[in-house]
Design an enzyme around this catalytic site. Sequence first.
Site: not given
Ligand code: PLP
Length: 424
Positions: A141, A218, A221, A244, A382
């Site tokens: 992401h 990370d 998800q 999430k 993203c």
């Molecule tokens: C894999 C992953 N990492 C990071 C993020 C970023 O999350 P946030 O916008 O809640 O900080 C997302 C959000 O869609 C994501 O899917």
Amino acid sequence: MTTAAKRLPRASGSPGAGAEFDVQKVRRDFPLLRRRIRGRALAYLDNAATSQKPQVVIDAIRRYYERDNANIHRGVHFLSQHATEEYEGVRRTAQRFLNAADASEIIFVRGATEAINLVAQTYGRTHVHAKDEVLITAMEHHSNIVPWQILCEEKGARLRVAPISDSGELLLEEFEKLLGPRTKIVAVTHVSNALGTINPVQSIVEMAHRGNIPVLVDGAQAVPHLKVDVQALGCDFYVFSGHKVYGPTGIGILYGKSALLDAMPPYQGGGDMISSVTFEKTIYNKLPYKFEAGTPHVAGAIGVGAAIEYVNGLGMDNIAAYEHELLAYATEAVSAIPGIRLIGTAEDKAGVLSFLLDSIHPHDLGTILDQEGIAIRTGHHCAQPVMQRFGVAATARASFALYNTREEVDALVEGIQKVREVFA
Ligand SMILES: Cc1ncc(COP(=O)(O)O)c(C=O)c1O
């Protein structure tokens, strides 16, 4: 019911999924799911973007503001002490949720994005120098790309990217070849938001640790779909966002091994992160407070605590089994539609079904599905480099949560068939 619905066994037909998991009962916990959109029953299939909230989470936040609101860590009065106990209680809840060794390894942040920026700007700025390397994967992401790019640009370091296969799996051998003496940190997603791929984090960590390279995972998800044990994974940092995993927005968790966190400089300066301040010198607070400058999002922490307790109550293993089966059902049903191309067909997947329909633009697809009350996401999610890897500008993405049903998948399939008819 579609033919796909008839082909696959009911959820209760597989071990672990049916008896323990009553999806209709679960749905009653989520007030928003009762909404009708454009006169239709809502099928909310945009859970990778954000999940809906159970009543217990909404109530916990409301109760906090109605009865318990006070600033924490600073007051001798009853309300301040009570709010502090609640906030610190959630830290222990999060510690158990991730199986961290100690509650001081749990840092409250705004979300996964802030957590990654925190590590890049503290650990990264201390350890990454000119000509060093940061290793990520081709399925990250933007939140796990850009903070490292900023760091590399500042330091004259190099961002290396481990490639992925046509099915969207990390090429582990290629990944291992990219590890070297210049690699100062590895940052990988646990589950890809664009492809659904579950990465073999334990193997990644073992490979990196052979060279004493720390690994940030990370988990944005992963946490809603899988049981996460940071000690079993062996990772050095693990991050996720509350929103999430059925909690509120604006709150997330950074887990870090205490030895690393202890040695890191603070991220931001301000109240609470200090032990003492004079104009000559500031002594920083101990963990975890060193990384929590300013009044934190107390209500958010309480909301995420209620969310964690909610999923714990259902059982992460039950949730994972139910969702696994639902994703298999959706994959079979959607891929049977003529003209469908799935993007992301890894063996091991969670939560996400990305696809294209003929040459129809995903935005058109999403707009027509919206008329049917079906909420999916369309675009690059993203993850523009993932789109580039597959040679597409965008995909349509249905993403599932514990409250989704086969009937909603059937509605999605029927909706896609309608789109085909419109464009025929
Ligand atoms: C894999 C992953 N990492 C990071 C993020 C970023 O999350 P946030 O916008 O809640 O900080 C997302 C959000 O869609 C994501 O899917």
